[in-house]
Design a protein around this motif. Structure first.
Motif, PDB file in Angstrom:
ATOM      1  N   UNK A 371       0.830  -1.204   0.000  1.00  0.00           N
ATOM      2  CA  UNK A 371       0.000   0.000   0.000  1.00  0.00           C
ATOM      3  C   UNK A 371       0.865   1.254   0.000  1.00  0.00           C
ATOM      4  N   UNK A 372       1.939   1.230   0.779  1.00  0.00           N
ATOM      5  CA  UNK A 372       2.830   2.392   0.854  1.00  0.00           C
ATOM      6  C   UNK A 372       3.519   2.630  -0.484  1.00  0.00           C
ATOM      7  N   UNK A 373       3.925   1.568  -1.154  1.00  0.00           N
ATOM      8  CA  UNK A 373       4.580   1.711  -2.463  1.00  0.00           C
ATOM      9  C   UNK A 373       3.616   2.265  -3.507  1.00  0.00           C
ATOM     10  N   UNK A 374       2.347   1.834  -3.439  1.00  0.00           N
ATOM     11  CA  UNK A 374       1.343   2.357  -4.365  1.00  0.00           C
ATOM     12  C   UNK A 374       1.092   3.842  -4.103  1.00  0.00           C
ATOM     13  N   UNK A 375       1.041   4.206  -2.805  1.00  0.00           N
ATOM     14  CA  UNK A 375       0.848   5.618  -2.447  1.00  0.00           C
ATOM     15  C   UNK A 375       2.033   6.463  -2.923  1.00  0.00           C
ATOM     16  N   UNK A 376       3.246   5.912  -2.814  1.00  0.00           N
ATOM     17  CA  UNK A 376       4.431   6.626  -3.268  1.00  0.00           C
ATOM     18  C   UNK A 376       4.419   6.802  -4.784  1.00  0.00           C
ATOM     19  N   UNK A 377       3.990   5.767  -5.501  1.00  0.00           N
ATOM     20  CA  UNK A 377       3.906   5.854  -6.955  1.00  0.00           C
ATOM     21  C   UNK A 377       2.922   6.937  -7.378  1.00  0.00           C
ATOM     22  N   UNK A 378       1.752   6.973  -6.713  1.00  0.00           N
ATOM     23  CA  UNK A 378       0.741   7.990  -7.039  1.00  0.00           C
ATOM     24  C   UNK A 378       1.259   9.389  -6.692  1.00  0.00           C
TER      25      UNK A 378
END
Length: 600
Positions: A371-378
């Motif tokens: 989830x954190x990696x997806x948030x960072x990508x966004x």
């Protein structure tokens, strides 16, 4: 339906919100109405029947004795003058005049200066988190529950922005007049800027306007508007601030000065009047932009100059949809919320920092890490340009939603319409700035409005007290609890002490617990005007019970709301009718009538 004495016709609105059906008989009678059967005809004599589609027209030319169809009417009108040539030669598109692309400023963000400006214009941390951040992230307004249990602005102990004294009016029907999402195709927020000439004449100069696709202007677009003198659109910027040294007395004088400068500018040929509060600083207090806009709008009307120029607001104050709607509703053609744009830049930086911290906090947990990696990508994909466009899109969408509640599909119909009611504004303010706006309850004047502005200004520029032995602190935004309860913030009707005492009484039935509940409710009052009323016993004692109406007599005055079967389920609709029958009240069928079975 319209007529000039020779031609009588009808035109259905562009959305087709109401039906328009017609019949033509063999002896030349033409009937048109919103429903079938408004006039009864023998079908044997009907030679034609039909309905108008959205945007269609039909007319009868009594001098020629002919029925004019939609295509014929529009073809005749279009051929009267070379309208297309006029538009091509005279209409300027604002986006074609912008020379600089939308990009993030090269200099670093000055947080102290930004915070001082935000405090000056009443920003809070709560507003950034709950209102502005969702607009940047989702390009739409945040979703919240209905209702507001905070005090009316005039009863609040906190300094409230002038916009909070205005409540939007709406068409009170069971279904929205327009769906701004599904029917967005027939809605528009395009605005035309410049001299709006005589509506009863037609000349090439009538098309000499600037067209903007949005009432929300980026700073590069406002810069372009300021540089169109050579194309016949002189712009004048008027300072909408007053010296802090003049205290409360300075506001009304500043309003008069702004109105006088606007009149002089228009008489001298200005076509764009830009009201700007950018000069606000430690020595200058911003005039509430709604106050300045309404005052200039009505002053130019009284001077007979209003149609010769457009009003544009360059303001740090307006940043949400209600504030934007207020400015447009009281005469602003376009708004550049420059501080809102600066705040968007701050929010983007906060999102990126928070996303990076999320990676660290996730640790080795695979679910949290994903989830954190997806948030960072966004966050990495969120550029300043995308964030600004998302913010503007959210403002436009909110404005469409507000317009739809009154069945208005184009912004030009909402512009200057003043579809608001004021609560707690005094007559002097209404008469000078918001004439003909309903204000059932009078209240504050220029002095009180100035005092609230000065309070915010002082909070922004008064140094933070330094604690002994600790480093000095800079100003920071606070959470005043306008949207959720905060112990040191705005009062709410529903608070933890109220809920706790009420639950205790319900569980125990103890009269002492009920007294605590009443005391906790009264402690936060007044929230609304009813809280300021008291029952005064009659000197002669209570009314004799014989003079009091019986329950049966009182219930006969009960009525259920006029909601049609289509707005409710059959079961709910019938339950209301049955209930009213049992108590002797009246049920309202709404449109469509009622089944005779319910009369039993």
């Amino acid at each position: 339906v319209f007529t000039d004495g020779q031609t009588v016709g009808a035109c259905l609105d562009r959305n087709g919100l109401r039906p328009s059906r017609y019949k033509l008989t063999d002896d030349g009678i033409f009937s048109l109405g919103s429903e079938v059967g408004t006039i009864e005809f023998d079908d044997a004599h009907i030679v034609e029947k039909g309905r108008l589609a959205p945007g269609e027209m039909i007319a009868i030319d009594t001098t020629r004795g002919i029925l004019l169809r939609d295509d014929q009417i529009k073809a005749e009108l279009a051929q009267r003058k070379p309208y297309v040539d006029w538009v091509k030669k005279n209409l300027l598109k604002l986006d074609a005049q912008v020379k600089e692309p939308l990009r993030e400023p090269s200099e670093p963000l000055d947080i102290l200066s930004l915070t001082q400006k935000q405090l000056t214009f009443g920003y809070t941390t709560e507003e950034l988190d709950m209102i502005l951040k969702p607009m940047v992230s989702t390009s739409s307004e945040a979703v919240g529950s209905m209702g507001d249990d905070t005090p009316l602005a005039v009863l609040s102990l906190q300094p409230r922005l002038l916009y909070t004294y205005f409540k939007q009016l709406f068409a009170q029907v069971t279904n929205p007049p327009i769906d701004p999402i599904r029917e967005k195709l027939v809605m528009s927020v395009h605005v035309n800027l410049g001299w709006r000439r005589n509506l009863l004449a037609e000349t090439p100069e009538h098309a000499r306007l600037i067209q903007s696709e949005s009432p929300v202007l980026f700073e590069s677009e406002l810069t372009a508007l300021r540089n169109l003198d050579d194309q016949g659109f002189p712009a004048v910027t008027i300072n909408a601030t007053w010296p802090a040294a003049e205290a409360e007395a300075g506001l009304e004088g500043a309003i008069s000065r702004i109105c006088a400068e606007a009149e002089t500018a228009v008489r001298d040929g200005a076509r764009l009047v830009i009201l700007s509060d950018r000069a606000a600083d430690i020595g200058n207090v911003p005039v509430p932009m709604l106050l300045a806009t309404g005052a200039v709008h009505h002053h130019l009307i009284r001077a007979g100059l209003r149609m010769k120029a457009s009003i544009i607001c360059e303001t740090g104050e307006a940043r949400d949809t209600h504030q934007l709607a207020c400015l447009v509703g009281y005469g602003a053609s376009a708004v550049c919320p420059y501080l809102g744009f600066e705040t968007v830049r701050e929010i983007v930086e906060q999102i990126k920092v928070s996303a990076k911290q999320g990676i660290t906090k996730a640790g080795t947990d695979p679910v949290k890490l994903a989830k954190a990696e997806q948030a960072l990508k966004e966050a990495d994909e969120l550029t300043y340009e995308k964030a600004l466009k998302a913010y503007r899109g959210a403002l436009e969408g909110g404005l469409l939603k507000i317009m739809s509640k009154m069945g208005i599909s184009v912004l030009s119909s909402y512009h200057g319409a003043q579809i608001f009611e004021a609560i707690g504004l005094g007559e002097t303010v209404i008469d000078k700035c918001f004439i003909r706006t309903p204000s059932q309850v009078s209240g504050i004047g220029f002095e009180e409005i100035a005092r609230e502005s000065l309070t915010r200004h002082q909070q922004a520029y008064t140094p933070v007290p330094q604690e002994e032995g600790k480093p000095a602190k800079d100003q920071s935004l606070v959470d005043l609890g306008f949207y959720r309860f905060r112990r040191a913030g705005e009062r709410h009707a529903v608070t933890p002490p109220v809920i706790q005492s009420f639950h205790s009484f319900v569980k125990s039935g103890n009269p002492d617990e009920y007294k605590k509940y009443v005391a906790s409710v009264r402690e936060i009052q007044p929230i609304s005007f009813k809280d300021m009323l008291e029952f005064i016993p009659k000197p002669t004692g209570p009314v004799p019970i014989e003079e009091v109406e019986s329950v049966e007599d009182i219930r006969q005055r009960f009525t259920s709301a006029g909601m049609s079967l289509g707005a409710l389920s059959r079961e709910a609709h019938e339950a209301l009718a049955i209930a009213m029958n049992r108590i002797g009240g009246k049920s309202n069928s709404g449109e469509g009538g009622e089944d005779p079975e319910r009369f039993k």
